[in-house]
Design a protein around this motif. Structure first.
Motif, PDB file in Angstrom:
ATOM      1  N   ASN A  37       7.454  31.090 -51.799  1.00 23.90           N
ATOM      2  CA  ASN A  37       8.688  30.318 -51.761  1.00 23.90           C
ATOM      3  C   ASN A  37       9.205  30.077 -50.338  1.00 23.90           C
ATOM      4  OD1 ASN A  37      10.774  28.841 -52.904  1.00 23.90           O
ATOM      5  ND2 ASN A  37      12.096  30.622 -53.134  1.00 23.90           N
ATOM      6  N   ALA A  38       8.314  29.751 -49.421  1.00 24.75           N
ATOM      7  CA  ALA A  38       8.732  29.406 -48.061  1.00 24.75           C
ATOM      8  C   ALA A  38       9.422  28.043 -48.105  1.00 24.75           C
ATOM      9  CB  ALA A  38       7.518  29.358 -47.143  1.00 24.75           C
ATOM     10  N   HIS A  39      10.628  27.970 -47.501  1.00 24.53           N
ATOM     11  CA  HIS A  39      11.352  26.697 -47.520  1.00 24.53           C
ATOM     12  C   HIS A  39      12.437  26.645 -46.452  1.00 24.53           C
ATOM     13  CE1 HIS A  39      13.840  29.361 -50.003  1.00 24.53           C
ATOM     14  NE2 HIS A  39      14.872  28.588 -49.697  1.00 24.53           N
ATOM     15  N   TYR A  40      12.733  25.423 -46.071  1.00 21.00           N
ATOM     16  CA  TYR A  40      13.854  25.173 -45.176  1.00 21.00           C
ATOM     17  C   TYR A  40      15.107  24.967 -46.020  1.00 21.00           C
ATOM     18  CZ  TYR A  40      10.702  24.153 -41.236  1.00 21.00           C
ATOM     19  OH  TYR A  40       9.770  24.227 -40.233  1.00 21.00           O
ATOM     20  N   ASP A  41      16.234  25.361 -45.460  1.00 23.73           N
ATOM     21  CA  ASP A  41      17.532  25.053 -46.050  1.00 23.73           C
ATOM     22  C   ASP A  41      18.475  24.843 -44.874  1.00 23.73           C
ATOM     23  OD1 ASP A  41      19.790  24.663 -47.544  1.00 23.73           O
ATOM     24  OD2 ASP A  41      19.759  26.610 -48.534  1.00 23.73           O
ATOM     25  N   GLY A  42      18.757  23.584 -44.591  1.00 23.79           N
ATOM     26  CA  GLY A  42      19.535  23.263 -43.405  1.00 23.79           C
ATOM     27  C   GLY A  42      18.723  23.595 -42.166  1.00 23.79           C
ATOM     28  N   GLU A  73      -2.335  27.208 -37.633  1.00 17.68           N
ATOM     29  CA  GLU A  73      -1.765  28.077 -36.615  1.00 17.68           C
ATOM     30  C   GLU A  73      -1.391  27.343 -35.329  1.00 17.68           C
ATOM     31  OE1 GLU A  73      -4.115  31.623 -36.144  1.00 17.68           O
ATOM     32  OE2 GLU A  73      -4.110  32.013 -38.300  1.00 17.68           O
ATOM     33  N   GLU A  74      -1.268  26.031 -35.423  1.00 18.52           N
ATOM     34  CA  GLU A  74      -0.876  25.224 -34.267  1.00 18.52           C
ATOM     35  C   GLU A  74       0.636  25.147 -34.112  1.00 18.52           C
ATOM     36  OE1 GLU A  74      -2.914  23.710 -31.953  1.00 18.52           O
ATOM     37  OE2 GLU A  74      -4.500  24.869 -32.920  1.00 18.52           O
ATOM     38  N   LEU A  75       1.371  25.266 -35.202  1.00 22.26           N
ATOM     39  CA  LEU A  75       2.822  25.100 -35.194  1.00 22.26           C
ATOM     40  C   LEU A  75       3.494  26.436 -35.502  1.00 22.26           C
ATOM     41  CD1 LEU A  75       5.110  22.984 -34.932  1.00 22.26           C
ATOM     42  CD2 LEU A  75       4.976  22.700 -37.400  1.00 22.26           C
ATOM     43  N   TYR A  76       4.236  26.957 -34.538  1.00 20.39           N
ATOM     44  CA  TYR A  76       4.997  28.199 -34.718  1.00 20.39           C
ATOM     45  C   TYR A  76       6.312  27.827 -35.381  1.00 20.39           C
ATOM     46  CZ  TYR A  76       7.157  32.692 -33.350  1.00 20.39           C
ATOM     47  OH  TYR A  76       7.778  33.918 -33.345  1.00 20.39           O
ATOM     48  N   ILE A  77       6.469  28.223 -36.647  1.00 21.04           N
ATOM     49  CA  ILE A  77       7.615  27.795 -37.449  1.00 21.04           C
ATOM     50  C   ILE A  77       8.826  28.692 -37.210  1.00 21.04           C
ATOM     51  CG2 ILE A  77       8.450  27.423 -39.790  1.00 21.04           C
ATOM     52  CD1 ILE A  77       5.434  26.941 -40.532  1.00 21.04           C
ATOM     53  N   ALA A  78       8.657  29.996 -37.363  1.00 26.08           N
ATOM     54  CA  ALA A  78       9.787  30.917 -37.240  1.00 26.08           C
ATOM     55  C   ALA A  78       9.278  32.317 -36.929  1.00 26.08           C
ATOM     56  CB  ALA A  78      10.600  30.937 -38.534  1.00 26.08           C
ATOM     57  N   GLY A  79      10.157  33.135 -36.352  1.00 25.20           N
ATOM     58  CA  GLY A  79       9.794  34.509 -36.065  1.00 25.20           C
ATOM     59  C   GLY A  79      11.027  35.330 -35.742  1.00 25.20           C
ATOM     60  N   ALA A  80      11.074  36.551 -36.268  1.00 25.03           N
ATOM     61  CA  ALA A  80      12.205  37.446 -36.008  1.00 25.03           C
ATOM     62  C   ALA A  80      11.880  38.837 -36.547  1.00 25.03           C
ATOM     63  CB  ALA A  80      13.481  36.917 -36.658  1.00 25.03           C
ATOM     64  N   GLY A  81      12.721  39.795 -36.165  1.00 23.55           N
ATOM     65  CA  GLY A  81      12.612  41.161 -36.660  1.00 23.55           C
ATOM     66  C   GLY A  81      13.754  41.481 -37.608  1.00 23.55           C
ATOM     67  N   VAL A 105      14.198  29.730 -35.680  1.00 25.22           N
ATOM     68  CA  VAL A 105      13.356  28.661 -36.236  1.00 25.22           C
ATOM     69  C   VAL A 105      12.919  27.791 -35.067  1.00 25.22           C
ATOM     70  CG1 VAL A 105      13.259  26.679 -37.788  1.00 25.22           C
ATOM     71  CG2 VAL A 105      14.560  28.713 -38.452  1.00 25.22           C
ATOM     72  N   PHE A 106      11.607  27.715 -34.854  1.00 25.89           N
ATOM     73  CA  PHE A 106      11.071  27.039 -33.681  1.00 25.89           C
ATOM     74  C   PHE A 106      10.463  25.676 -33.991  1.00 25.89           C
ATOM     75  CE2 PHE A 106      10.738  31.683 -33.115  1.00 25.89           C
ATOM     76  CZ  PHE A 106      11.765  31.811 -32.197  1.00 25.89           C
ATOM     77  N   ALA A 107      10.354  25.353 -35.269  1.00 30.01           N
ATOM     78  CA  ALA A 107       9.882  24.030 -35.691  1.00 30.01           C
ATOM     79  C   ALA A 107      10.820  23.556 -36.797  1.00 30.01           C
ATOM     80  CB  ALA A 107       8.449  24.090 -36.193  1.00 30.01           C
ATOM     81  N   SER A 108      11.541  22.498 -36.546  1.00 32.00           N
ATOM     82  CA  SER A 108      12.490  21.978 -37.535  1.00 32.00           C
ATOM     83  C   SER A 108      11.738  21.433 -38.748  1.00 32.00           C
ATOM     84  CB  SER A 108      13.349  20.883 -36.920  1.00 32.00           C
ATOM     85  OG  SER A 108      12.543  19.750 -36.642  1.00 32.00           O
ATOM     86  N   GLU A 109      12.485  21.229 -39.807  1.00 32.82           N
ATOM     87  CA  GLU A 109      11.877  20.677 -41.021  1.00 32.82           C
ATOM     88  C   GLU A 109      11.291  19.295 -40.749  1.00 32.82           C
ATOM     89  OE1 GLU A 109      12.895  20.207 -45.769  1.00 32.82           O
ATOM     90  OE2 GLU A 109      14.555  20.450 -44.352  1.00 32.82           O
ATOM     91  N   SER A 110      11.970  18.483 -39.969  1.00 32.11           N
ATOM     92  CA  SER A 110      11.451  17.140 -39.679  1.00 32.11           C
ATOM     93  C   SER A 110      10.169  17.225 -38.840  1.00 32.11           C
ATOM     94  CB  SER A 110      12.508  16.281 -38.985  1.00 32.11           C
ATOM     95  OG  SER A 110      12.894  16.849 -37.758  1.00 32.11           O
ATOM     96  N   THR A 111      10.109  18.150 -37.891  1.00 28.12           N
ATOM     97  CA  THR A 111       8.886  18.342 -37.103  1.00 28.12           C
ATOM     98  C   THR A 111       7.748  18.800 -38.008  1.00 28.12           C
ATOM     99  OG1 THR A 111      10.160  18.928 -35.135  1.00 28.12           O
ATOM    100  CG2 THR A 111       7.859  19.630 -35.193  1.00 28.12           C
ATOM    101  N   PHE A 112       8.054  19.744 -38.894  1.00 27.92           N
ATOM    102  CA  PHE A 112       7.055  20.267 -39.831  1.00 27.92           C
ATOM    103  C   PHE A 112       6.518  19.141 -40.709  1.00 27.92           C
ATOM    104  CE2 PHE A 112       5.727  22.264 -43.784  1.00 27.92           C
ATOM    105  CZ  PHE A 112       4.959  23.320 -43.331  1.00 27.92           C
ATOM    106  N   ASN A 113       7.430  18.363 -41.297  1.00 30.75           N
ATOM    107  CA  ASN A 113       7.019  17.290 -42.197  1.00 30.75           C
ATOM    108  C   ASN A 113       6.271  16.174 -41.473  1.00 30.75           C
ATOM    109  OD1 ASN A 113       8.104  18.571 -44.436  1.00 30.75           O
ATOM    110  ND2 ASN A 113      10.077  17.557 -44.220  1.00 30.75           N
ATOM    111  N   SER A 114       6.725  15.809 -40.281  1.00 32.59           N
ATOM    112  CA  SER A 114       6.061  14.721 -39.555  1.00 32.59           C
ATOM    113  C   SER A 114       4.659  15.123 -39.106  1.00 32.59           C
ATOM    114  CB  SER A 114       6.898  14.275 -38.355  1.00 32.59           C
ATOM    115  OG  SER A 114       6.969  15.304 -37.389  1.00 32.59           O
ATOM    116  N   GLY A 115       4.403  16.431 -39.010  1.00 33.03           N
ATOM    117  CA  GLY A 115       3.062  16.908 -38.672  1.00 33.03           C
ATOM    118  C   GLY A 115       2.122  16.920 -39.856  1.00 33.03           C
ATOM    119  N   GLY A 116       2.638  16.578 -41.048  1.00 36.69           N
ATOM    120  CA  GLY A 116       1.798  16.533 -42.240  1.00 36.69           C
ATOM    121  C   GLY A 116       1.469  17.910 -42.799  1.00 36.69           C
TER     122      GLY A 116
END
Length: 130
Positions: A37-42, A73-81, A105-116
């Motif tokens: 259930n990985a997903h963006y919300d805002g 593994e080209e797009l770093y989406i998010a990372g935290a502890g 969050v290092f890749a926005s939803e629009s960046t993620f989607n536009s990358g296919g």
């Protein structure tokens, strides 16, 4: 009579199916992570994480770090502890919803989607401390 028999057969089928499939794979002999259930919300990114304990003893997990990448593994989406601070029972799991706030969050939803890319095929890396 026919309906009663059908009802009994359906109940028995559901009981057998739920007894055979828990849905969470626990790797024998190690502590691991399964996610869904990985997903963006805002501006935040969420994922449901199941920290599994395939050991024969209960294990305490204090702090964990998570990094999420696209499948290639080209797009770093998010990372935290995160402070987990829970004991996971032997051969059991702990379910936690992880929220990566906008600053993690290092890749926005629009960046993620536009990358296919497809959220069903993201990769999660994790580290933990007890």
């Amino acid at each position: 009579m026919r309906r009663l028999l059908l009802l009994i057969l359906m109940a028995l089928s559901l009981t057998l199916l739920t007894g055979c499939f828990d849905g969470i794979y626990i790797e024998e002999g190690e502590i691991s992570v399964v996610f869904e259930n990985a997903h963006y919300d805002g501006t935040s990114f969420y994922v449901d994480v199941f920290i599994t304990n395939g050991l024969e003893t209960d294990e305490f997990v204090g702090y964990m770090e998570f990094d999420i990448y696209s499948e290639d593994e080209e797009l770093y989406i998010a990372g935290a502890g995160f402070d987990i601070d829970e004991t996971i029972p032997a051969n059991g799991y702990l379910e936690v919803e992880i929220e990566f706030g906008s600053e993690f969050v290092f890749a926005s939803e629009s960046t993620f989607n536009s990358g296919g890319y497809d959220l069903d095929f993201v990769v999660l890396y994790f580290w933990f401390e007890d």
